[in-house]
Design a protein around this motif. Structure first.
Motif, PDB file in Angstrom:
ATOM      1  N   GLU A 293      71.924  54.872  37.096  1.00  0.00           N
ATOM      2  CA  GLU A 293      71.460  55.868  38.073  1.00  0.00           C
ATOM      3  C   GLU A 293      70.056  55.538  38.571  1.00  0.00           C
ATOM      4  OE1 GLU A 293      73.556  58.007  39.083  1.00  0.00           O
ATOM      5  OE2 GLU A 293      75.049  57.968  37.495  1.00  0.00           O
TER       6      GLU A 293
ATOM      7  N   LEU B 132      73.748  66.065  39.458  1.00  0.00           N
ATOM      8  CA  LEU B 132      74.452  64.807  39.656  1.00  0.00           C
ATOM      9  C   LEU B 132      75.833  64.851  39.013  1.00  0.00           C
ATOM     10  CD1 LEU B 132      73.636  61.899  40.695  1.00  0.00           C
ATOM     11  CD2 LEU B 132      73.499  61.329  38.305  1.00  0.00           C
TER      12      LEU B 132
ATOM     13  N   SER C 290      73.370  59.299  42.791  1.00  0.00           N
ATOM     14  CA  SER C 290      72.052  59.788  42.381  1.00  0.00           C
ATOM     15  C   SER C 290      71.019  59.526  43.464  1.00  0.00           C
ATOM     16  CB  SER C 290      71.626  59.105  41.086  1.00  0.00           C
ATOM     17  OG  SER C 290      71.746  57.710  41.196  1.00  0.00           O
TER      18      SER C 290
ATOM     19  N   LYS D 234      73.726  60.764  30.482  1.00  0.00           N
ATOM     20  CA  LYS D 234      73.065  60.669  31.793  1.00  0.00           C
ATOM     21  C   LYS D 234      72.047  61.789  31.987  1.00  0.00           C
ATOM     22  CE  LYS D 234      76.090  57.651  34.219  1.00  0.00           C
ATOM     23  NZ  LYS D 234      76.606  57.186  35.491  1.00  0.00           N
TER      24      LYS D 234
END
Lengths: 331, 295, 347
Positions: free
Chosen positions: C81, C130, C137, C240
């Motif tokens: 990302e 996200l 992203s 993430k």
């Protein structure tokens, strides 16, 4: 996952609460802020008028705070509805002028830092019957653009004043720090310095990166140890330069263009030697006030000549007089 | 291929009760029924082959067992207990490991890191015991007869067959009781397919229940004990190895009666015919019985 | 494949045949290391002050200013990302602490703690949005970038009446906070900024997490192939979101340095720095597509950037050309990096 997040937030919140309860600062902070009286006099009983105030200010520059405050003070006194806006790009700023024309404002105050981009639209406004004044930048262009008056300093002359000051103080070698590459007004200042003090070198820094600016100045001082004066072109950079001088172990002194509250303190403590003041508050104030005078009484300030608001020097000798106003955020 | 024939003969059909059992399971997406009334039993030490053409519902079936999709009808039971998987983790925890067509290997990561992905051996503070992990990965791969000279090599640099084998070895090591293989031979050449089939048999010999999904009846017949053919989301054939020959299976798989009709239609076509007459618009004009049939 | 068929199922002696040199060459950061040496040698030749020990402190400090944020940005990129709000988030952190302490006249450490909570929330928000929307992203954090940029200017103006936060240098706790975030000490002839020490600590910590821990394995996996990682049971969303929170925490730290270095924070600062962090990570060997990279590499990338930025000044070149020199040096470093990596891959 949710539980884990909640736990983190709860811990954080608890931490803040615990800390906040027993952690009031004994000094500084808002508690010590004095309510400065300001220009809260009587409001004029003239009909309400709308003035567009359009600058080339990049977001987040302390200098323009002072211009704006001056403009707002005049607007409050003159019963003016002030529309303040700004765009650093010439084309964007010209567009803002066009929107002001579309709104049929009663007056237009505009900076002409990029005269080529601005000329056409400003002229259009003046020809269309909107009184226009110029401020801060464009001392060579305001008459051609049809403005009634100009309030500001000649950047070249201001630079020359600083250069003369360096010569007078017996400086050997100076560096002129430019925080925005390709800015005509800033280049003119450094050129002015060079006119009266030839042994000066230009240094570019990135104005939006304060720690990076600091190290760049440090490295310049380390590279050329003969530099004994740093001239910055904005107050925040002067304060960074003070740190750079210390980091580099140099004995160079710092002088600057433009001021703000913290800089006044630095002059008082001797960290910064002097500042070339162009009185931004006055520029904003006069621009709005002159439009009001023109509308209500047909007056023009300056009588067709530029009205110079600077350069004036603030140094240890006269800083006390300025300090009081700086604390209120108007110098 | 000759080296791999006869694997199935070695298989012993065990009479144990099924580990995974699907009873009348169906899955619909809105008003589209991807799968209807599927009944399937996966037994230990047995290879159950699921065959079917593209779009027959094979991948939907896998996704239900692997926990990627929940079924909408029927009963899925594991070890006699009714289950409804809402995540791949739940399926994994019940001892069902799925080796997908895309293998679930991160191509840029090394062999040993991939082998233990999601099941890392840790010491204090979440530190991985890399030495132990590398040793085990090496042992397990060797046990399967896979030789990878450098365990630090990124998986993406290995051949398709090697990657399949790593995924299978990983599933076996982490205590899978049921191994679902989604088209493991589809993208492979003849030789590599043979190697993968060999490992499938090894997995069975290790006592796992294997579900082998394929559209290649030849591969299925080499190793399978039990065959299920899916067609348009339904089971069209469910039989044991003893009850079917390769020809019958191929026939069934290729479409059975539909194929017969097709071959009838194509009978009038002369395969040796070469058409040379090209019309003004550049299209080849050819008279074929197919046109009539399709019209 | 043929060889694997016939290979005996005993211990394979080829395992140990890769030399230490070859293994080193296959590391993602090795290209940038060569690039850094090239840049260093270049400036040692053309810029005499570069040879002095005293300037090393300045160069390290300049590199640390980029490098501290390059650590979480590199981890995030390996996790697949981007965070375009990382640059202005640093300013947000500094402003939050400065404005809070000043407005409520609290000990500055309270503002520091509040800022940390706010930054964790911003990171979590980025990650959550996200994961929730499934948008790239690039888009989500571009939105956050503009929101933060606007809030920085707007909130600062409303609270302090100017475009910078009020000075907090005379408030309780300032000196202790400055000691932690923005002090310096002498090491022989070297003037070492505490930020440099923190930078080294963060790089070591980041490297350890990435290479030695379970979480590090997961970061590689979610960036390399998120679907594969999910299929084997890696909590992709958690990893993430955690990475975005890490960026938030590091932005907080950098923001504290910004604040306690000057006692005020200019609200317009930080725009454009997000790209410099990303460049440092990429020069250091992180793939733009995720799944590959190194924290040490990001540090070397920051070092290349810092050396070039100051080297141009030390060399005393005409300042007009500064940006052009910078671009050329960076391109060269990247090309050397790439060439070395290609050769390493061939081995």
């Amino acid at each position: 996952m949710v539980r884990w997040q909640k736990k983190a937030v709860a811990t954080g919140a608890a931490l803040v609460l615990v800390a906040a309860l027993g952690a009031c600062s004994s000094s500084g902070g808002k508690q010590e802020e004095e309510s400065s009286g300001g220009a809260a006099g009587n409001v004029a009983d003239t009909p309400r008028m709308k003035v567009a105030f359009i600058t080339h200010a990049a977001p987040g520059d302390t200098f323009w705070d002072l211009v704006r405050k001056g403009a707002e003070a005049a607007a409050a006194k003159d019963n003016v509805e002030l529309q303040y806006s700004g765009a650093p790009e010439g084309a964007d700023q010209a567009n803002l002028v066009q929107t002001a024309i579309d709104q049929k404002v009663d007056g237009l105050a505009v900076t002409l830092a990029k005269p080529d981009a601005m000329q056409a639209n400003v002229k259009k406004a003046a020809d269309g019957g909107i009184p226009v004044v110029a401020l801060n930048g464009g001392i060579e262009a305001w008459q051609a653009a049809g403005a009634l008056g100009y309030f500001g300093q000649d950047e070249r002359i201001a630079g020359q004043a600083a250069g003369a000051k360096l010569t007078e103080l017996g400086a050997k070698k100076a560096v002129c720090v430019i925080q925005e590459q390709g800015h005509v007004g800033l280049e003119a200042r450094c050129q002015g310095v060079k006119d009266k003090f030839p042994n000066v070198e230009k240094l570019y820094i990135t104005g939006t990166d304060m720690p990076g600016s600091q190290t760049t100045m440090t490295s310049k001082l380390q590279q050329d140890k003969s530099i004994d004066y740093v001239v910055t072109l904005g107050a925040p950079f002067a304060l960074a330069a003070v740190k750079s001088v210390k980091d580099a172990g140099s004995s160079a002194k710092v002088g600057t263009f433009d001021t703000n509250k913290d800089l006044i303190g630095a002059i008082k403590s001797g960290d910064v030697q002097w500042a070339v003041d162009q009185q931004p508050y006055l520029q904003g104030y006069l621009a709005v006030d002159s439009l009001w005078l023109y509308k209500t009484n047909g007056n023009t300030i300056g009588g067709g000549q530029p009205t110079l608001t600077g350069p004036a020097f603030i140094d240890k000798g006269n800083v006390a007089a300025v300090e009081k106003f700086a604390a209120g955020g108007t110098r | 291929m000759s080296t791999t024939t006869g694997f199935a003969e070695e298989a012993t059909t065990s009479p144990t009760s099924p580990i995974v059992h699907l009873d009348d399971v169906g899955k619909s997406y809105g008003n589209v029924h991807a799968l209807r009334g599927v009944t399937l039993a996966v037994r230990q030490g047995e290879i159950t082959c699921v065959l079917g053409d593209n779009g027959a519902g094979k991948s939907t079936l896998i996704k239900i067992i692997a926990g990627l999709h929940e079924h909408t009808d029927g009963v899925l039971s594991v070890n006699g207990e009714e289950r409804r998987f809402s995540s791949p983790r739940e399926s994994l925890d019940s001892g069902i490991a799925t080796v997908y067509q895309d293998l679930a290997l991160a191509p840029l990561m090394s062999v040993w890191r991939n082998f233990f992905l999601g099941n890392e051996i840790t010491k204090a503070l979440g530190t991985m015991d890399a030495t132990k992990m590398k040793r085990i990965a090496h042992e397990e791969l060797t046990k399967m007869g896979i030789s990878i000279p450098n365990l630090e090599q990124p998986v993406g640099m290995l051949s398709g067959g090697q990657r399949q084998c790593i995924a299978i070895a990983r599933a076996i090591y982490f205590g899978a009781k049921v191994l679902i293989l989604d088209e493991p031979t589809a993208a492979l050449g003849v030789k590599q397919s043979g190697v993968v089939l060999k490992y499938i048999v090894k997995a069975r010999d290790a006592g796992l229940g294997v579900v082998f999904i394929t559209h290649n009846p030849h591969h299925a017949y080499l190793v399978g004990n039990h065959f299920v053919v899916l067609k348009l989301g339904r089971v069209s054939l469910d039989t044991h190895r003893a009850d079917i020959s390769l020809e019958q299976l191929t026939n069934e798989m290729a479409g059975g009666s539909e194929l017969e009709a097709l071959s009838h239609e194509l009978r009038g076509v002369d395969p040796e015919l070469v058409v040379e007459r090209v019309e003004g618009n550049g299209q080849v004009a050819v008279e074929s019985p197919l046109d009539k049939g399709a019209g | 494949m043929a060889s694997t068929l016939t290979a005996p199922p005993t211990v394979d002696d080829r395992v140990s045949s890769r030399s230490l040199g070859a293994r080193l060459l296959s590391r993602p950061e090795v290209g940038s290391l060569v690039g850094a040496v090239v840049v260093l040698v270049f400036f040692l030749i053309v810029a005499p002050p570069f040879r002095e020990l005293a300037t090393t402190g300045t160069i390290l400090y300049q590199s640390a200013l980029i490098g501290v944020m390059a650590v979480p940005v590199a981890l995030l990129m390996i996790g697949g990302e981007f965070d375009l709000s990382a640059g202005v988030a640093v300013t947000t952190a500094g402003l939050t602490a400065g404005l809070f302490s000043y407005q409520f006249s609290t000990n500055v450490w309270v503002g520091v703690a509040v800022s940390l909570v706010v930054m964790i929330c911003i990171g979590a928000f980025n990650g959550w949005l996200l994961m929730r929307t499934g948008l790239p992203s690039f888009l989500v954090t571009l939105g956050t970038f503009f929101i933060l940029q606007g809030l920085n200017l707007g909130v600062t103006r409303v609270l302090s009446g100017t475009v910078s936060s009020n000075s907090i240098s005379d408030m309780d706790g300032f000196s202790s906070a400055q000691a932690v975030f923005a002090s310096e000490f002498k090491l022989g002839p070297l003037n070492v900024k505490i930020l440099v020490v923190w930078w080294i600590v963060f790089v070591a910590l980041g490297t350890w997490v990435l290479l030695k821990t379970k979480v590090g394995n997961w970061i590689f996996a979610v960036g390399g192939d998120a679907a594969a990682a999910r299929a084997v049971g890696v909590p992709v969303k958690r990893v993430k979101i955690g990475l975005f929170i890490t960026v938030g925490v590091f932005a907080w730290f950098s923001g504290m340095h910004l604040l306690f270095n000057q006692a005020v924070v200019q609200s317009g600062e930080g725009v454009g720095k997000e790209f410099i962090y990303i460049i440092a990570a990429v020069v250091g060997g992180c793939l733009l597509t995720g799944g590959y990279g190194s924290v040490v590499g990001s540090a070397i990338g920051a070092l290349i950037f810092g050396m070039t930025q100051l080297g141009v000044v030390y060399a005393g070149w005409n300042a007009d050309w500064f940006k052009a020199f910078l671009g050329v040096m960076l391109l060269l470093a990247t090309i050397v990096n790439l060439a070395v990596k290609r050769r390493a891959d061939l081995r």
